[in-house]
Motif scaffolding. Structure first.
Motif, short mmCIF file in Angstrom:
data_model
loop_
_atom_site.label_atom_id
_atom_site.label_comp_id
_atom_site.label_asym_id
_atom_site.label_seq_id
_atom_site.Cartn_x
_atom_site.Cartn_y
_atom_site.Cartn_z
N LEU A 54 6.76 -16.32 4.38
CA LEU A 54 7.43 -17.32 5.20
C LEU A 54 8.43 -16.67 6.16
O LEU A 54 8.57 -17.10 7.32
N ARG A 55 9.12 -15.64 5.70
CA ARG A 55 10.04 -14.95 6.60
C ARG A 55 9.28 -14.28 7.75
O ARG A 55 9.74 -14.28 8.90
N ALA A 56 8.12 -13.72 7.44
CA ALA A 56 7.31 -13.10 8.49
C ALA A 56 6.89 -14.13 9.53
O ALA A 56 6.91 -13.85 10.74
N VAL A 57 6.50 -15.30 9.08
CA VAL A 57 6.14 -16.37 10.03
C VAL A 57 7.33 -16.67 10.95
O VAL A 57 7.19 -16.72 12.18
N GLY A 58 8.48 -16.86 10.35
CA GLY A 58 9.66 -17.21 11.14
C GLY A 58 10.04 -16.15 12.15
O GLY A 58 10.41 -16.47 13.30
N GLU A 59 9.93 -14.89 11.77
CA GLU A 59 10.33 -13.81 12.67
C GLU A 59 9.29 -13.51 13.73
O GLU A 59 9.58 -12.83 14.71
N SER A 60 8.07 -14.01 13.56
CA SER A 60 6.98 -13.70 14.49
C SER A 60 6.97 -14.54 15.75
O SER A 60 6.31 -14.19 16.73
N LEU A 61 7.67 -15.66 15.75
CA LEU A 61 7.42 -16.69 16.75
C LEU A 61 7.77 -16.27 18.17
O LEU A 61 7.11 -16.70 19.13
#
Length: 240
Positions: free
Chosen positions: A114-121
């Motif tokens: 979930l952190r990776a998703v958030g940082e990818s945007l």
């Protein structure tokens, strides 16, 4: 047939082995440009050498490391997250859950994902895609798997709300069954016997290969009208 364009840029977290590496190989064969992220620099470099990918070390449990990964990767069209907690066998009987490293299990996969998703945007294209990896335990009722079921279930449950919130970006997940990768090496001398038992139990009569899941991931990336889906890739073992 897949129609990945030559200029498509796919970032794969957890791409130095197993499903992530297989996805990198298959995507590269179909013309995509690949950026791999992982913690082990040696393994990461070896994986990148196989596909001509760019390798960027990243600790997916560290938000600042994730942010730096996506800054270094630059604009990406698609993100694939196949994170797992290497060397950690989480299946156990319910009466041992009190002694389990439950926080570590969630941190190593669900929270990191979930952190990776958030940082990818900021790096992800407005019409791009995100593909996560859950696991069959989230969809089955196997005794002794409450811990991985909860972790994989957390990943898979996030797909629908993320797909709605991030649209027109697409968010999907694969839910792999028993896949013969290095993850099972933690069983030592019991590895082959355990995999043999699972193969006999699976309706298709075999365990999965990383390439089976990689093909499903690329199908989700390639189809512009699929979002909010958790796709089982398990040979039917969830039905047993």
């Amino acid at each position: 047939m897949m129609t990945l364009k030559l200029d498509r840029h796919i970032a794969i977290l957890g791409g130095s082995s197993g499903i992530g590496l297989a996805t990198s190989r298959l995507a590269a064969e179909r013309g995509a440009r690949i950026t791999l992220g992982g913690r082990d620099q040696t393994r990461l470099n070896a994986a990148a050498a196989q596909t001509g990918a760019m390798a960027i070390p990243v600790d997916a449990q560290d938000v600042s490391s994730l942010a730096e990964f996506f800054r270094a990767a630059g604009p990406i069209d698609d993100l694939v997250i196949t994170l797992t907690r290497r060397g950690h066998r989480s299946s156990r009987d319910a009466d041992h859950l009190g002694l389990a490293d439950l926080a570590g299990s969630f941190a190593g996969k669900a929270i990191a994902t979930l952190r990776a998703v958030g940082e990818s945007l900021d790096a992800l294209s407005e019409d791009g895609s995100i593909t996560l990896a859950g696991g069959v335990t989230a969809q089955a009722g196997f005794a002794g798997t409450a811990e991985p079921a909860a972790v994989n279930g957390a990943v898979e449950a996030a797909v629908a709300p993320l797909a709605r919130e991030l649209a027109p970006r697409r968010v999907n997940a694969v839910s792999p069954g028993v896949i013969a990768t290095e993850w099972w090496d933690s069983l030592g001398e019991h590895r082959d016997a355990a995999l043999g038992t699972f193969a006999q139990r699976t309706p298709l009569g075999r365990n999965g290969r990383p390439e089976d899941v990689a093909s499903a991931i690329l199908a989700l990336i390639d189809n512009p009208f699929i979002t909010g889906v958790v796709l089982p890739v398990d040979g039917g073992i969830r039905l047993t």
